[in-house]
Design an enzyme around this catalytic site. Structure first.
Site, PDB file in Angstrom:
ATOM      1  N   GLU A  58       1.187  37.627  34.542  1.00 52.87           N
ATOM      2  CA  GLU A  58       1.900  36.826  36.041  1.00 52.87           C
ATOM      3  C   GLU A  58       3.560  36.282  36.067  1.00 52.87           C
ATOM      4  O   GLU A  58       3.952  35.599  34.833  1.00 52.87           O
ATOM      5  CB  GLU A  58       1.542  35.702  36.935  1.00 52.87           C
ATOM      6  CG  GLU A  58       2.404  35.925  38.185  1.00 52.87           C
ATOM      7  CD  GLU A  58       1.187  34.862  39.276  1.00 52.87           C
ATOM      8  OE1 GLU A  58       1.460  35.022  40.671  1.00 52.87           O
ATOM      9  OE2 GLU A  58       1.219  33.204  39.172  1.00 52.87           O
ATOM     10  N   CYS A  59       4.312  37.036  36.496  1.00 52.93           N
ATOM     11  CA  CYS A  59       5.662  36.956  36.722  1.00 52.93           C
ATOM     12  C   CYS A  59       6.609  37.637  37.742  1.00 52.93           C
ATOM     13  O   CYS A  59       7.134  38.942  37.645  1.00 52.93           O
ATOM     14  CB  CYS A  59       6.673  37.828  35.336  1.00 52.93           C
ATOM     15  SG  CYS A  59       8.164  38.100  35.204  1.00 52.93           S
ATOM     16  N   GLN A  85       6.774  46.753  31.915  1.00 53.44           N
ATOM     17  CA  GLN A  85       5.599  45.966  31.690  1.00 53.44           C
ATOM     18  C   GLN A  85       4.457  46.751  31.761  1.00 53.44           C
ATOM     19  O   GLN A  85       3.816  47.562  32.225  1.00 53.44           O
ATOM     20  CB  GLN A  85       5.489  45.435  29.892  1.00 53.44           C
ATOM     21  CG  GLN A  85       6.645  45.478  29.141  1.00 53.44           C
ATOM     22  CD  GLN A  85       6.176  44.389  28.340  1.00 53.44           C
ATOM     23  OE1 GLN A  85       5.673  43.235  28.826  1.00 53.44           O
ATOM     24  NE2 GLN A  85       6.073  44.227  26.961  1.00 53.44           N
ATOM     25  N   GLU A 110       1.800  31.619  35.129  1.00 49.10           N
ATOM     26  CA  GLU A 110       3.408  32.218  35.259  1.00 49.10           C
ATOM     27  C   GLU A 110       4.332  31.611  34.242  1.00 49.10           C
ATOM     28  O   GLU A 110       3.796  30.559  33.996  1.00 49.10           O
ATOM     29  CB  GLU A 110       4.017  31.858  36.627  1.00 49.10           C
ATOM     30  CG  GLU A 110       5.057  32.074  37.286  1.00 49.10           C
ATOM     31  CD  GLU A 110       5.989  33.466  37.300  1.00 49.10           C
ATOM     32  OE1 GLU A 110       6.982  33.421  36.802  1.00 49.10           O
ATOM     33  OE2 GLU A 110       5.683  34.146  38.434  1.00 49.10           O
ATOM     34  N   ARG A 139       4.857  31.902  31.445  1.00 49.70           N
ATOM     35  CA  ARG A 139       4.592  31.473  29.986  1.00 49.70           C
ATOM     36  C   ARG A 139       3.384  30.207  30.002  1.00 49.70           C
ATOM     37  O   ARG A 139       2.982  29.522  29.418  1.00 49.70           O
ATOM     38  CB  ARG A 139       5.168  31.197  29.076  1.00 49.70           C
ATOM     39  CG  ARG A 139       5.896  32.174  28.337  1.00 49.70           C
ATOM     40  CD  ARG A 139       6.590  32.522  27.253  1.00 49.70           C
ATOM     41  NE  ARG A 139       7.385  33.574  26.832  1.00 49.70           N
ATOM     42  CZ  ARG A 139       8.615  32.889  26.509  1.00 49.70           C
ATOM     43  NH1 ARG A 139       9.316  32.400  26.060  1.00 49.70           N
ATOM     44  NH2 ARG A 139       8.782  34.696  26.207  1.00 49.70           N
ATOM     45  N   THR A 164      15.368  30.792  25.913  1.00 56.84           N
ATOM     46  CA  THR A 164      13.671  30.669  26.019  1.00 56.84           C
ATOM     47  C   THR A 164      13.479  29.280  26.122  1.00 56.84           C
ATOM     48  O   THR A 164      12.449  28.539  26.510  1.00 56.84           O
ATOM     49  CB  THR A 164      13.496  31.991  27.098  1.00 56.84           C
ATOM     50  OG1 THR A 164      13.297  32.633  25.068  1.00 56.84           O
ATOM     51  CG2 THR A 164      13.586  33.047  27.376  1.00 56.84           C
ATOM     52  N   ASP A 223       5.296  28.201  24.677  1.00 59.01           N
ATOM     53  CA  ASP A 223       4.692  29.006  25.542  1.00 59.01           C
ATOM     54  C   ASP A 223       2.564  28.602  25.514  1.00 59.01           C
ATOM     55  O   ASP A 223       2.302  27.649  24.472  1.00 59.01           O
ATOM     56  CB  ASP A 223       4.257  30.608  24.145  1.00 59.01           C
ATOM     57  CG  ASP A 223       3.494  31.544  25.358  1.00 59.01           C
ATOM     58  OD1 ASP A 223       2.599  31.017  25.811  1.00 59.01           O
ATOM     59  OD2 ASP A 223       3.650  32.542  24.175  1.00 59.01           O
ATOM     60  N   ARG A 276       0.083  30.179  27.762  1.00 59.88           N
ATOM     61  CA  ARG A 276      -0.436  30.713  27.760  1.00 59.88           C
ATOM     62  C   ARG A 276      -1.804  30.322  27.474  1.00 59.88           C
ATOM     63  O   ARG A 276      -1.988  29.546  26.142  1.00 59.88           O
ATOM     64  CB  ARG A 276      -0.415  31.783  28.018  1.00 59.88           C
ATOM     65  CG  ARG A 276       0.297  32.015  28.621  1.00 59.88           C
ATOM     66  CD  ARG A 276       1.027  33.643  28.571  1.00 59.88           C
ATOM     67  NE  ARG A 276       1.856  34.160  27.702  1.00 59.88           N
ATOM     68  CZ  ARG A 276       1.912  34.673  26.960  1.00 59.88           C
ATOM     69  NH1 ARG A 276       2.610  35.910  27.781  1.00 59.88           N
ATOM     70  NH2 ARG A 276       3.298  35.539  25.823  1.00 59.88           N
ATOM     71  N   THR A 310       0.205  45.594  23.326  1.00 60.02           N
ATOM     72  CA  THR A 310       0.421  44.737  23.585  1.00 60.02           C
ATOM     73  C   THR A 310       2.380  44.705  22.166  1.00 60.02           C
ATOM     74  O   THR A 310       1.006  45.511  21.690  1.00 60.02           O
ATOM     75  CB  THR A 310      -0.260  43.527  22.931  1.00 60.02           C
ATOM     76  OG1 THR A 310       0.539  41.782  23.217  1.00 60.02           O
ATOM     77  CG2 THR A 310      -1.051  43.327  22.137  1.00 60.02           C
ATOM     78  N   LYS A 343      -1.787  37.222  21.429  1.00 56.75           N
ATOM     79  CA  LYS A 343      -2.890  38.213  21.988  1.00 56.75           C
ATOM     80  C   LYS A 343      -4.112  38.529  21.045  1.00 56.75           C
ATOM     81  O   LYS A 343      -4.914  38.487  21.241  1.00 56.75           O
ATOM     82  CB  LYS A 343      -2.067  39.245  23.371  1.00 56.75           C
ATOM     83  CG  LYS A 343      -1.252  38.486  23.825  1.00 56.75           C
ATOM     84  CD  LYS A 343      -0.834  39.396  25.256  1.00 56.75           C
ATOM     85  CE  LYS A 343      -0.445  38.636  25.985  1.00 56.75           C
ATOM     86  NZ  LYS A 343       1.144  40.185  26.723  1.00 56.75           N
TER      87      LYS A 343
END
Length: 197
Positions: free
Chosen positions: A53-54, A70, A91, A93, A113, A125, A127, A148, A153
């Protein structure tokens, strides 16, 4: 353990998709989602995207990232070729929108970032893609092509009981505002991306 809480057909500008909500209980207002294109045979090798989610990129069309582009591209691709988008409620990462905006403010002062997250005492990150694997298992998917650029991932799938057949790249054209963000993805996280000039 998550399970299917609700599902329905949803017409979109990219075609009709079956949207399925996954959560531990039906009162979860932030379930993970599977967005399944109509022409998808889940018993065959399935085109799959894990998409985090972003809200800034998808809803408000921020030019600092390519997340909204994307998601749109993945919806177009799965409409045309069949597939499933696993939409993860992670959201920023997985640091959340409040911390993401704090990180944005630090980026305005010159941090990238990753540096901004670390300055806030947060992981670069955070996630967890194991939930995406869990959703694939609940859908009965055994074999996938992963849409990806992210090696983490790919690793999550390779370490699971899901067979990874192929990787489908999903590189978006950089904006002036996103090129540094994309270069950090390439240099720090090892994403399979061309360097942005």
């Amino acid at each position: 353990m998550i399970k299917i809480q609700a599902e329905s057909n949803v017409p979109t500008e990219y075609g009709q998709f079956r949207m399925i909500a996954f959560a531990e209980n039906e009162n979860d207002w932030m379930p993970h989602m599977a967005i399944v294109a109509n022409n998808t045979d889940l018993s065959q090798t399935v085109n799959v995207r894990f998409h985090s989610e972003c809200i800034t990129g998808e809803v408000f069309h921020s030019r600092k990232c390519e997340c909204g582009q994307q998601l749109d591209a993945a919806m177009r691709y799965t409409r045309e070729h069949g597939g499933v988008i696993i939409y993860l409620r992670q959201e920023g990462r997985n640091i959340g929108i409040i911390n993401k905006l704090k990180a944005y403010a630090l980026q305005e002062k010159g941090l990238d970032t990753v540096q901004a997250n670390l300055q806030l005492g947060l992981p670069a990150d955070d996630r967890d893609f194991s939930v995406a694997i869990e959703i694939l298992n609940l859908l009965g998917i055994k074999s996938i092509n992963l849409i990806t650029n992210n090696p983490l991932k790919i690793k999550a799938v390779e370490e699971s009981d899901i067979k990874l057949v192929d990787r489908i790249p999903l590189q978006m054209e950089a904006t002036q505002e996103s090129k540094d963000y994309l270069n950090v993805k390439k240099t720090y996280f090892g994403h399979y991306l061309d360097e942005q000039k």
